[in-house]
Enzyme design. Structure first.
Site, PDB file in Angstrom:
ATOM      1  CE  LYS A 107      -4.260  -1.647   2.033  1.00  0.00           C
ATOM      2  NZ  LYS A 107      -3.851  -3.334   2.211  1.00  0.00           N
TER       3      LYS A 107
HETATM    4  C1  LIG Z   1      -4.895  -4.125   1.951  1.00  0.00           C
HETATM    5  C2  LIG Z   1      -4.023  -5.467   1.630  1.00  0.00           C
HETATM    6  C3  LIG Z   1      -4.537  -6.461   0.962  1.00  0.00           C
HETATM    7  C4  LIG Z   1      -5.510  -6.548   0.079  1.00  0.00           C
HETATM    8  O1  LIG Z   1      -5.621  -5.271  -0.985  1.00  0.00           O
HETATM    9  P1  LIG Z   1      -6.943  -4.825  -1.729  1.00  0.00           P
HETATM   10  O2  LIG Z   1      -6.448  -3.995  -2.730  1.00  0.00           O
HETATM   11  O3  LIG Z   1      -7.703  -4.307  -0.538  1.00  0.00           O
HETATM   12  O4  LIG Z   1      -7.663  -6.019  -2.211  1.00  0.00           O
HETATM   13  C5  LIG Z   1      -3.653  -7.590   0.982  1.00  0.00           C
HETATM   14  N1  LIG Z   1      -2.554  -7.897   1.783  1.00  0.00           N
HETATM   15  C6  LIG Z   1      -2.230  -6.787   2.413  1.00  0.00           C
HETATM   16  C7  LIG Z   1      -0.910  -7.158   3.365  1.00  0.00           C
HETATM   17  C8  LIG Z   1      -2.932  -5.812   2.593  1.00  0.00           C
HETATM   18  O5  LIG Z   1      -2.392  -4.861   3.331  1.00  0.00           O
END
Ligand SMILES: *Cc1c(COP(=O)(O)O)cnc(C)c1O
Length: 434
Positions: A107
């Site tokens: 993210k």
């Molecule tokens: C947010 C997150 C996900 C999921 O991603 P999305 O885009 O919400 O589907 C998967 N793994 C981790 C470690 C995350 O922080």
């Protein structure tokens, strides 16, 4: 490029407005009016470009002229200023490590891009901006770090009290300054609903410039396409490539579909989830039945009503047939996830975090029916962010990470809040009155 609301194709705004609004006033999500095609030459020569050049080329058609080429190049460069290694466990299974950013999770990419775009807009329009975001774990830390000490921007992070890991909470609730953490007495879905209410509240909208920075925001979503191109560039052979994406709100997977529609010859996607399996259920039964989320060991994916599903429907023109041609869904229990972590650690000496383990399971399951395919499985967080789960699954402690160790001594400074929207409203109003 213009953007429309998934609730109303007549509601059309510029990129900057879409980023500032976050969510459309009618509650819809912003979508680009078209998905631009990249030239086949560019795709064929991906390995000869730098990461920043790829990021710039992918982003350019989505971002309007108000941001110059020079500024966008700088934003692209800063966004992807860390490694995205592709590790091959065998000729059919490759792991794309997306956790080399400052908060050790994928993210970071979306948050860094969004922070820089918003800072650009804030400077250009001389507007103070409040970023409001709900997190089930990793969004909060990525956004907090992406925006920390950014002039002209306040960040308010809602999270479900006691439902994020100790380390995750330390990452977003110890910074202070322009970063404000709010511990909500409820679930992630409650947090998400409260954020939605804030965006629909006219009083608030009149007194403060609210925007979101979670995967609802188009600026969070778009840069997540970059690393599909990076992975492609790094692959030794390109036939029948599928991506296995550990999914919660489905921003990451939606960005992959953007990459495919831009011309990257991706064969298909695997939507890998934990027991929060609303999308795999839809792909199997044609029924989309959102429901309250349940808590799992891959908690960043504990989402009962994935917001980007609306965007996926748009991308496939509401056709279940079209979507299921591209996307295969699988869900896995916590027991299966722990077992996968053990198996990969003991046979490959590779330590997966619980989210990456769900993706690996999805790919492994897919390869059973498609043995000729090769897959890229996303490892979305560093395993040291989930010490408790790693210890419980493997009876070893993940190697400590210096940037996390430094956090342990810092006190959490968050404001408690019941699940009632009026309480959040008061907190926000106090914040801007300061
Ligand atoms: C947010 C997150 C996900 C999921 O991603 P999305 O885009 O919400 O589907 C998967 N793994 C981790 C470690 C995350 O922080």
């Amino acid at each position: 490029m213009k953007y429309y609301s998934t609730n109303n194709p007549q509601h059309i705004v510029s990129f900057q407005e879409a980023v500032l609004n976050g969510l459309a006033p009618d509650g819809g999500l912003y979508m680009p009016q078209t998905i631009p095609s990249l030239s086949p030459d560019f795709i064929a020569s991906l390995p000869s470009f730098s990461k920043s050049e790829i990021a710039f080329t992918v982003a350019r058609p989505f971002v309007d002229e108000a941001i110059s080429d020079t500024d966008l190049m700088k934003i692209a460069e800063e966004t992807v200023a860390f490694d995205f290694p592709l590790i091959s466990l065998n000729p059919h299974v490759h792991i794309l490590e997306l956790f080399h950013g400052p908060t050790l999770a994928f993210k970071d990419v979306g948050a860094r891009f969004t922070a820089r775009i918003l800072q650009h807009i804030s400077q250009q329009h001389q507007k103070r901006i409040t970023v409001l975001v709900a997190t089930s774990g990793d969004t909060g830390s990525a956004v907090a770090h992406g925006f920390y000490e950014t002039n002209g921007i306040d960040v308010v992070i809602l999270y479900p009290k006691g439902k994020v890991s100790v380390m995750q909470e330390k990452q977003f609730a110890t910074l202070g300054k322009n970063i404000h953490a709010i511990a909500v007495d409820g679930t992630f879905d409650d947090c998400q609903r409260m954020v939605k209410s804030a965006f629909q509240d006219n009083d608030l909208r009149q007194t403060m410039f609210l925007t979101s920075a979670n995967s609802i925001n188009i600026a969070r979503l778009l840069p997540q396409s970059f690393y599909y191109f990076f992975a492609w560039a790094a692959l030794p052979t390109k036939q029948e490539v599928v991506f296995s994406v550990p999914s919660g709100n489905f921003g990451n997977l939606t960005a992959g579909v953007f990459a495919k529609k831009m011309g990257l010859p991706i064969h298909g996607f695997i939507a890998a989830t934990n027991s929060n399996d609303v999308v795999p259920q839809y792909l199997e039964t044609k029924q989309f039945s959102p429901r309250p989320s349940v808590q799992t060991i891959s908690n960043a994916m504990d989402v009962g009503n994935p917001s980007n599903f609306a965007r996926l429907l748009e991308l496939y023109q509401n056709s279940w047939d079209a979507m299921t041609k591209d996307i295969t869904g699988y869900s896995f229990t916590d027991e299966e996830t722990q077992h996968a972590m053990q198996q990969v650690y003991h046979t490959k000496n590779y330590l997966l975090d619980p989210h990456g383990a769900v993706a690996w399971l999805g790919l492994t399951r897919y390869l059973k029916d498609h043995p000729q395919a090769q897959g890229i499985s996303f490892e979305t967080a560093h395993p040291c962010k989930f010490t408790e789960v790693v210890e419980a699954s493997l009876h070893i402690a993940p190697p400590p990470h210096p940037s996390l160790q430094a956090l342990l001594d810092k006190p959490v400074q968050s404001i408690s809040c019941p699940t009632n929207f009026q309480n959040l409203k008061k907190i926000l109003q106090n914040l801007i009155a300061r």
